[in-house]
Design an enzyme around this catalytic site. Structure first.
Site, PDB file in Angstrom:
ATOM      1  N   ASP A  50     -10.458   2.880  -3.760  1.00  0.00           N
ATOM      2  CA  ASP A  50     -11.158   1.661  -3.328  1.00  0.00           C
ATOM      3  C   ASP A  50     -12.591   1.604  -3.872  1.00  0.00           C
ATOM      4  O   ASP A  50     -13.365   2.553  -3.704  1.00  0.00           O
ATOM      5  CB  ASP A  50     -11.247   1.601  -1.794  1.00  0.00           C
ATOM      6  CG  ASP A  50      -9.886   1.499  -1.133  1.00  0.00           C
ATOM      7  OD1 ASP A  50      -8.869   1.778  -1.792  1.00  0.00           O
ATOM      8  OD2 ASP A  50      -9.856   1.153   0.057  1.00  0.00           O
ATOM      9  N   GLU A  60      -1.117   1.807  -5.079  1.00  0.00           N
ATOM     10  CA  GLU A  60      -0.846   3.242  -4.949  1.00  0.00           C
ATOM     11  C   GLU A  60      -2.091   4.037  -5.347  1.00  0.00           C
ATOM     12  O   GLU A  60      -2.079   5.259  -5.282  1.00  0.00           O
ATOM     13  CB  GLU A  60       0.406   3.550  -5.795  1.00  0.00           C
ATOM     14  CG  GLU A  60       0.778   4.978  -6.018  1.00  0.00           C
ATOM     15  CD  GLU A  60      -0.041   5.618  -7.111  1.00  0.00           C
ATOM     16  OE1 GLU A  60      -0.069   6.864  -7.148  1.00  0.00           O
ATOM     17  OE2 GLU A  60      -0.668   4.906  -7.924  1.00  0.00           O
ATOM     18  N   TRP A  61      -3.121   3.335  -5.790  1.00  0.00           N
ATOM     19  CA  TRP A  61      -4.469   3.847  -6.126  1.00  0.00           C
ATOM     20  C   TRP A  61      -4.552   4.608  -7.459  1.00  0.00           C
ATOM     21  O   TRP A  61      -5.633   5.097  -7.802  1.00  0.00           O
ATOM     22  CB  TRP A  61      -5.051   4.720  -5.008  1.00  0.00           C
ATOM     23  CG  TRP A  61      -4.749   4.256  -3.630  1.00  0.00           C
ATOM     24  CD1 TRP A  61      -5.200   3.105  -3.048  1.00  0.00           C
ATOM     25  CD2 TRP A  61      -3.916   4.892  -2.660  1.00  0.00           C
ATOM     26  NE1 TRP A  61      -4.714   3.001  -1.783  1.00  0.00           N
ATOM     27  CE2 TRP A  61      -3.928   4.084  -1.498  1.00  0.00           C
ATOM     28  CE3 TRP A  61      -3.188   6.086  -2.655  1.00  0.00           C
ATOM     29  CZ2 TRP A  61      -3.217   4.424  -0.352  1.00  0.00           C
ATOM     30  CZ3 TRP A  61      -2.479   6.421  -1.513  1.00  0.00           C
ATOM     31  CH2 TRP A  61      -2.492   5.604  -0.385  1.00  0.00           C
ATOM     32  N   GLY A  62      -3.439   4.854  -8.140  1.00  0.00           N
ATOM     33  CA  GLY A  62      -3.544   5.460  -9.473  1.00  0.00           C
ATOM     34  C   GLY A  62      -3.025   6.861  -9.688  1.00  0.00           C
ATOM     35  O   GLY A  62      -2.672   7.207 -10.822  1.00  0.00           O
ATOM     36  N   ASP A 109       0.830  -1.206   0.000  1.00  0.00           N
ATOM     37  CA  ASP A 109       0.000   0.000   0.000  1.00  0.00           C
ATOM     38  C   ASP A 109       0.871   1.264   0.000  1.00  0.00           C
ATOM     39  O   ASP A 109       2.105   1.194   0.057  1.00  0.00           O
ATOM     40  CB  ASP A 109      -0.915  -0.050   1.240  1.00  0.00           C
ATOM     41  CG  ASP A 109      -2.304   0.490   0.943  1.00  0.00           C
ATOM     42  OD1 ASP A 109      -2.446   1.331   0.044  1.00  0.00           O
ATOM     43  OD2 ASP A 109      -3.266   0.084   1.646  1.00  0.00           O
TER      44      ASP A 109
END
Ligand code: GAL
Length: 432
Positions: free
Chosen positions: A234, A211-213, A170
């Site tokens: 998420d 890293e969510w983008g 994460d």
């Protein structure tokens, strides 16, 4: 002879063919690896098809324990999910007890994991499954547990000793707000550090970049050793929640982000639009209002069309029949796992109706029709709309009805309920 797909029924068992190709690839990779285990670095090609498994976060959140993980591993086998291809059991955040101040080694919460992680990994392996764990590129995880920053080699070595096969990594407690310009560089450096550390262990460990983008991990994920990278925030248990600068988002937004990134996906490295919310039914750790059966089926369909990793989030010990039917649909899974390893892409968009195309092995293609509208709609798309060769006649197989529909003769159409997605596999049958 060309006939309308609606009128003629022809059975085509191309999907059996797809499965044997995908299975064969996997076995070959495993064999290469076993032959090389004596060498320092096992050269197994990881994630040649999108990883499939279960992750604790969506359903359990903080409530992870060895008992629940063991029960989940058992259910993975008894429900048939393992046979359908779901392999990885991944413990997400909150498994931690702390980091030993003398040795610097991480240890799990002794109350919830009394037997330790190695014993748990052994149990998961004994069920024929693979074991995954979670850490963070910062000083702490998103749940404020100890992160791996500064301990990358130590943690990677420990994970390998435990028998970890998959690391979700994460990006909380990382952002250097003082020097925003270094934001990309910091992410690349930190993920590379762990990617290298994992490689140095010699154990094949799938590296899942979370890293969510925002720092476009699809551009550098593979280079730093990643096998999948989150493309958006998420996904919660909701059809549409469109603000993609913070969690949570809905199924539709996540799909839209990933659908533009097909050129970056392929064997060994996949776009990850986050986990499946199928079967959560607004229970568990991430809520959002819940989705209906059609919407869950659409998530499964579109994730497969996008060659996305398929990580289940619901409690598989208590799946209802609807959830089982969705998650155990081998025909749609075969599209996701196709050996060609191509992500699907959007070819048509009009009035809230869309068509996606995914090239498959054996010159076949998967076509998905999606209705974004909240009303019933009919979509009709020509071969031209679908960018299909007009010289080829295709036989059409419906992967949700598990039925052959006959020959396509220049157009395909479907009646779609609100938010419904229908998926067809087209196999070349004859030249026109
Ligand atoms: C988020 C991540 C989630 C979950 C959570 C755990 O950053 O996107 O998938 O891992 O952290 O705290």
């Amino acid at each position: 002879m060309l006939r309308s797909i609606k009128n003629v029924v022809v059975w085509v068992s191309v999907l059996v063919f797809t499965f044997s190709i995908a299975g064969c690839e996997g076995k070959m990779a495993a064999k290469n690896c076993m032959q090389q285990t004596k060498e320092a670095v096992c050269d197994q090609k990881l994630a040649m098809t999108p990883p499939m498994g279960w992750n604790s976060w969506n359903g359990l959140g903080k409530e992870v324990s060895e008992e629940l993980i063991k029960e989940t591993a058992d259910s993975m086998v008894s429900t048939g999910l393992k046979d359908a291809g779901f392999t990885y059991i991944v413990i997400d955040d909150y498994w931690h007890g702390g980091r030993d101040s003398v040795t610097g080694l991480l240890y799990p919460d002794p109350k919830r994991f009394p037997s330790g992680m190695k014993a748990l990994a052994d149990y998961v392996h004994s069920r024929g499954l693979k074991f995954g764990i979670y850490s963070d590129a910062g000083t702490q995880t998103c749940g404020e547990q100890p992160g791996s920053y500064g301990y990358e080699e130590k943690d990677a070595k420990l994970f390998a000793e435990w028998g970890v096969d998959y690391l979700k990594y994460d990006y909380c407690f990382c952002t250097d707000y003082a020097s925003e310009n270094n934001d990309y560089k910091m992410a690349i450096d930190r993920y590379k550090k762990m990617g290298d550390a994992l490689k140095a262990t010699g154990r094949p460990i799938i590296f899942s970049i979370c890293e969510w983008g925002p720092r476009s991990p699809w551009l550098w994920g593979k280079e730093v050793g990643g096998n999948l990278w989150r493309t958006s925030y998420d996904v919660y248990d909701v059809w549409d929640k469109p603000r993609n600068d913070i969690s949570p988002i809905g199924i539709l937004t996540s799909m839209d982000v990933a659908a533009n990134l097909e050129r970056f996906a392929g064997p060994g490295g996949w776009n990850d639009p986050d986990m499946l919310v199928v079967g959560l039914n607004n229970k568990g750790n991430i809520k959002g209002g819940g989705c209906n059966e059609i919407e869950y089926r659409t998530q499964m369909s579109m994730w497969c069309m996008l060659a996305a990793p398929l990580m289940i989030g619901c409690d598989i010990r208590k799946m209802d029949e609807t959830t089982k039917t969705i998650l155990l649909n081998k025909d749609v899974i075969a599209i996701d796992q196709d050996a060609l390893g191509k992500q699907g892409f959007r070819v048509y968009r009009k009035d809230g109706l869309e068509a996606f195309k995914k090239p498959l092995s054996g010159n076949r293609v998967a076509i998905a029709f999606l209705n974004r509208n909240s009303t019933d709609n009919k979509i009709t798309a020509s071969y031209k709309d679908l960018e299909l060769d007009p010289e080829i006649s295709y036989s059409v197989y419906d992967v949700w009805k598990h039925t052959a529909l006959g020959q396509a003769n220049g157009t395909l159409s479907a009646d779609l309920k609100p938010h419904e997605c229908q998926v067809f596999v087209l196999s070349p049958s004859e030249s026109k």
